[in-house]
Write an enzyme that holds these catalytic residues in place. Sequence first.
Site, mmCIF file in Angstrom:
data_model
loop_
_atom_site.group_PDB
_atom_site.id
_atom_site.type_symbol
_atom_site.label_atom_id
_atom_site.label_comp_id
_atom_site.label_asym_id
_atom_site.label_seq_id
_atom_site.Cartn_x
_atom_site.Cartn_y
_atom_site.Cartn_z
ATOM 1 N N ARG A 135 -30.479 1.973 -12.221
ATOM 2 C CA ARG A 135 -31.503 1.255 -13.073
ATOM 3 C C ARG A 135 -32.596 2.196 -13.189
ATOM 4 O O ARG A 135 -33.368 2.254 -14.013
ATOM 5 C CB ARG A 135 -31.760 0.177 -12.391
ATOM 6 C CG ARG A 135 -32.875 -0.732 -13.189
ATOM 7 C CD ARG A 135 -33.375 -1.936 -12.409
ATOM 8 N NE ARG A 135 -34.549 -2.475 -13.211
ATOM 9 C CZ ARG A 135 -35.621 -2.297 -12.607
ATOM 10 N NH1 ARG A 135 -36.073 -1.611 -11.810
ATOM 11 N NH2 ARG A 135 -36.843 -2.859 -13.383
ATOM 12 N N LYS A 183 -35.814 -16.395 -4.102
ATOM 13 C CA LYS A 183 -35.371 -15.461 -2.914
ATOM 14 C C LYS A 183 -35.495 -16.217 -1.601
ATOM 15 O O LYS A 183 -36.340 -16.989 -1.658
ATOM 16 C CB LYS A 183 -36.609 -14.333 -2.666
ATOM 17 C CG LYS A 183 -37.062 -13.557 -4.090
ATOM 18 C CD LYS A 183 -35.483 -12.653 -4.299
ATOM 19 C CE LYS A 183 -35.486 -11.354 -3.234
ATOM 20 N NZ LYS A 183 -36.382 -10.279 -3.436
ATOM 21 N N ASP A 215 0.766 -1.150 -0.144
ATOM 22 C CA ASP A 215 -0.086 0.035 0.061
ATOM 23 C C ASP A 215 0.587 1.224 0.075
ATOM 24 O O ASP A 215 0.202 2.281 -0.623
ATOM 25 C CB ASP A 215 -0.800 0.014 1.294
ATOM 26 C CG ASP A 215 -1.892 -0.931 1.087
ATOM 27 O OD1 ASP A 215 -2.157 -1.535 0.115
ATOM 28 O OD2 ASP A 215 -2.533 -1.255 2.091
ATOM 29 N N CYS A 247 -14.867 12.484 29.930
ATOM 30 C CA CYS A 247 -14.967 10.901 29.825
ATOM 31 C C CYS A 247 -14.102 10.085 29.039
ATOM 32 O O CYS A 247 -13.795 10.784 27.748
ATOM 33 C CB CYS A 247 -16.182 11.062 29.255
ATOM 34 S SG CYS A 247 -16.911 9.277 28.972
ATOM 35 N N GLU A 269 -26.532 -18.335 -10.439
ATOM 36 C CA GLU A 269 -25.818 -17.255 -9.887
ATOM 37 C C GLU A 269 -26.210 -16.424 -8.759
ATOM 38 O O GLU A 269 -27.491 -16.672 -8.185
ATOM 39 C CB GLU A 269 -25.513 -15.880 -10.778
ATOM 40 C CG GLU A 269 -25.122 -16.406 -12.296
ATOM 41 C CD GLU A 269 -25.472 -15.398 -13.294
ATOM 42 O OE1 GLU A 269 -25.996 -14.074 -12.992
ATOM 43 O OE2 GLU A 269 -25.431 -15.458 -14.605
ATOM 44 N N TYR A 289 1.915 2.042 -3.430
ATOM 45 C CA TYR A 289 0.936 2.448 -4.255
ATOM 46 C C TYR A 289 0.763 3.875 -3.855
ATOM 47 O O TYR A 289 0.493 4.619 -5.027
ATOM 48 C CB TYR A 289 -0.268 1.520 -3.928
ATOM 49 C CG TYR A 289 -1.584 2.047 -5.010
ATOM 50 C CD1 TYR A 289 -1.766 1.453 -6.079
ATOM 51 C CD2 TYR A 289 -2.384 2.930 -4.296
ATOM 52 C CE1 TYR A 289 -2.933 1.927 -6.861
ATOM 53 C CE2 TYR A 289 -3.556 3.484 -5.163
ATOM 54 C CZ TYR A 289 -3.656 2.842 -6.241
ATOM 55 O OH TYR A 289 -4.888 3.366 -7.039
ATOM 56 N N LYS A 304 -27.663 -13.632 -6.258
ATOM 57 C CA LYS A 304 -28.241 -12.496 -6.621
ATOM 58 C C LYS A 304 -27.807 -11.586 -5.638
ATOM 59 O O LYS A 304 -28.342 -11.569 -4.222
ATOM 60 C CB LYS A 304 -29.850 -12.734 -6.203
ATOM 61 C CG LYS A 304 -30.497 -11.308 -6.834
ATOM 62 C CD LYS A 304 -32.008 -11.807 -6.664
ATOM 63 C CE LYS A 304 -32.830 -10.663 -7.167
ATOM 64 N NZ LYS A 304 -32.498 -9.598 -6.297
ATOM 65 N N CYS A 345 -17.606 7.109 33.013
ATOM 66 C CA CYS A 345 -17.091 8.143 33.725
ATOM 67 C C CYS A 345 -17.885 8.655 35.054
ATOM 68 O O CYS A 345 -17.735 9.339 35.640
ATOM 69 C CB CYS A 345 -16.584 9.307 32.880
ATOM 70 S SG CYS A 345 -17.888 10.157 32.324
ATOM 71 N N SER A 356 -36.302 -6.029 -14.580
ATOM 72 C CA SER A 356 -36.185 -6.693 -13.416
ATOM 73 C C SER A 356 -36.415 -8.417 -13.625
ATOM 74 O O SER A 356 -36.703 -8.538 -14.735
ATOM 75 C CB SER A 356 -37.221 -6.372 -12.381
ATOM 76 O OG SER A 356 -38.461 -6.085 -13.024
#
Length: 657
Positions: free
Chosen positions: A132, A306, A31, A423, A109, A34, A111, A403, A80
């Site tokens: 969409r 579903k 990182d 606190c 696949e 990069y 969902k 506290c 849909s």
Amino acid sequence: MNAKDRIEELSKILTEANYRYYVQDAPQMPDFEYDRLLRELEDLEKEHPELAQPDSPTQRVGGEAISKFQKVTHPVPLMSLQDVFSPEELKEFLEKTLSLYPDTAFSVEPKIDGLSVALEYVDGVFIRGATRGDGNVGEDVTENLKTIRSIPMRLEGAPARLIVRGEVYMPKSSFAQLNQRQEEEGKPLFANPRNAAAGSLRQLDPKIAAQRKLDILIFNVQLAENMTFRTHQESLDFMRKLHFKVIPNKILRNPEQIVSHVFSINENREQLACDIDGAVVKVDDLGQREKMGNTAKCPKWAVAYKYPPEIKETVVEDIVVQVGRTGVLTPKAVVKAVRLAGTTVTNATLHNQDFISERDIRIGDTVHIRKAGEIIPEILDVDVSKRPADAQRYFLPAFCPICGAPTEKDEDGAFIRCTGAECPAQLSRNIAHFVSRDAMDIDGLGTAIVDTLIEKGFIHSPADIYYLTLEELKSLWQKGELAAKKLLTAIENSKQADVSRLIYALGIRQVGAKTGKVLAAEFGSLDALMAASVEQLTEISDIGEVTARNIAEWFHQPQSRHMVERLREAGVNFESKRVVTDTRFAGMTFVLTGALSKFTREEATEKIELFGGKASGSVSKKTTYVVVGENAGSKERKARELGIPILSEDDFLNMIR
């Protein structure tokens, strides 16, 4: 190497690193490296803006905020799917399809529970992304989509025009981090990753979307100019070659195997980085899809199975309270361990007192629990018939469990928070606020250093900053004497700040930087402010009753008085240094609007206050003048409607000379 070649080289290196990290999950560079290369590219593009490209890796951090989203008409509708809810319904779809086309293969696949979008590329360059919407018309969210690092900005070997469809989601890890920040800041938690993803993608400021760390899985080719695919699988393989992050799928023919795999996806959903709410089963052969056709809203060649939400019964064994960085008390139910959605659950969120009271949740209760959005365990209801006879109603504590300071309920919400100025749970945030630019303005005391000072036990209150020693600060760096001395100087210099800054730095609720100035001007010293009653405070035009009560109660708390005395002993200035000798703006209220070119808003505000006037953020009948720069917008229009005099920057400059 010249700047143009180096920019191209860095862009290629960083683009490949993005692909390896975010798509293949196989990082090729640390990182740190990069970030170093990205910073070099940013510097080069600033030096040579004419060489900066719209598909540069630097464009992923989030551009300028917009006022609204533009509408986009989808060239190919984003339809849909028809939902099915039982194995019988799924088998009915499969058998009906196979009766017409016996050799049909199906793609199965997961969902993804996210937000569907279309990505458009022209000559291999990402030019637009849209939600969409209703399937025919969506919203242009291109700048927000650019912040998703797994979306390629440029494609090699793509057709002249390509539109693909994918599902934007918030990874489970990002969702957990986001809700943790929401909790620490006393903000409402997001119910599930889908809501969080949708809200993030529709932020008008792309920088907010960039912070949310969204991701995407591509699952369909909508349009590929001058290209044809025989099967859905071919199109997925093609998109993988273009370096898209593509939905995992399996091609199956046997209905029993398909149903079994749908159940398998559900059983293994915890292993996925994203949340799912079902599985999609679609015909693989694209020619066959065309023959089967569509209804008005859904294709006839696919269904979405579903998954029902899993609900289990368990017992509330205890209720514990956590204190966030903003002082908000968050209750959590400790429940008898139960297996839910693939994991063992032992805790459930209770949100706040209203949530507990509405459901009348008590220690010892038998409750029904589920995972909200398949992520956060939450209690749905109580089985009162199984309630123990001695179960007592639960109320959040009147005193902070950390506290011991009194707690109070927000005037504008359901949250209960600790009022303690010292606190420990709020210490990091309180100090960060205390040293911020508009407060005591102690340069060099960043979050990382503050957290280290707390970890080492060097500070337990904002006042302790003024008691830090050279030896303590030197221990923060390997070779730290120079940095430590510089920080000590900044701390020492801050002691001389005007008391208006100190008032704001104390962190009293609803007392901002502007209110700090008003209070300093009215009372002249912190001691006079401490002695003021609620009635005296409400007599000030800019101070309402709630704010007045917050101020009086804050100074009444023992922790607050202890901190104030420690600041006094350290030599921090308690007096107002602002002496108004020229009162030409006395009784006047100015509103600054638009892009000012001859001075900053801070500089203009300082001048207005120096001459006894007041700067406001909104136009009303009480406004005396409105100072306008370029693109002034609604405030200028409202001023004209109300007949309030409008000043140009030159007019204003003439008034203060």
